[in-house]
Design a protein around this motif. Structure first.
Motif: not given
Length: 241
Positions: A37-42, A176-180
């Protein structure tokens, strides 16, 4: 969402040129769902503001609701999901202040990493760094931005690993989700990927030459680009903020 398989995108003192192999760790189902899920969000497959159904996620990955609940809670703690109890879960909007804080952390870490690598006497590790840079060049030539981004991550993580602070890189990456997401919105811009490659070449050259000042200048130039364009990015994607 269609059925998906789990896939991971993530391949002080003396420099560590070699060492014991990294142990292979089994991931829990919850961790696998979290990574996917994180990969798909980022990666902006799941867009800011988009609703995310727990039932749909369990069906997509063929797992029970418990690991999905745990994964989504962890993503909420990172600020990538917003959970409204008994209502809905949505992908968070991009938080500029959070991105700036993470950038400050990463810059502080990488400036010291580059300084120490440039000052070390044994630079035999440069062959490994050169291979990563060359592979990223080939990915850029092939217009493979998924591989390009993965190698960008590997380049920075490996340099942290060379001085034994890879775990600090992982800590920065975890928040780093937001900056990425900002970087991924900026990456398609004309000249952005070429600018990344130029900075990587400059960083590698500065380390090879034993020039910490040049290395630190290259890192500052490298990490400043996305936030310098944040107003333009926000104008082009107002619904994401």
């Amino acid at each position: 969402m269609s059925k998906q398989e789990f896939k991971s995108t993530s391949p002080v003192g003396q420099v560590r040129i070699s060492g014991a192999p990294t142990p292979i760790r089994r991931m829990t189902t919850s961790q696998q769902v979290y990574n996917a899920l994180r990969d798909r969000i980022v990666g902006l497959e799941l867009l800011p503001g988009q609703s995310l159904s727990r039932v749909e996620v369990t069906d997509t990955y063929g797992v029970s609701q418990m690991p999905v609940r745990e994964a989504m809670q962890k993503l909420a703690e990172e600020g990538l999901l917003v959970i409204f109890p008994q209502s809905k879960t949505v992908v968070s909007r991009i938080d500029i202040a959070h991105a700036q804080e993470t950038q400050f952390l990463r810059l502080s870490l990488e400036l010291e990493v580059i300084r120490r690598l440039a000052l070390t006497q044994d630079r035999s590790f440069m062959d490994e760094i050169d291979v990563l840079v060359a592979r990223q060049e080939r990915a850029l030539e092939a217009e493979d931005m998924v591989e390009f981004s993965a190698l960008d991550h590997s380049f920075h993580r490996r340099m942290c690993g060379l001085i034994g602070v890879e775990s600090l890189w992982d800590l920065v990456t975890a928040r780093s989700g937001h900056i990425d997401r900002l970087r991924n919105l900026n990456l398609p811009d004309p000249g952005k990927s070429a600018s990344i490659m130029e900075c990587h070449h400059r960083i590698a050259s500065a380390i090879r030459a034993g020039d910490p000042a040049a290395g630190e200048k290259a890192v500052r130039d490298h990490l400043s680009g996305t936030l310098a364009r944040v107003d333009d990015i926000r104008k082009r994607h107002p619904d994401f903020f």
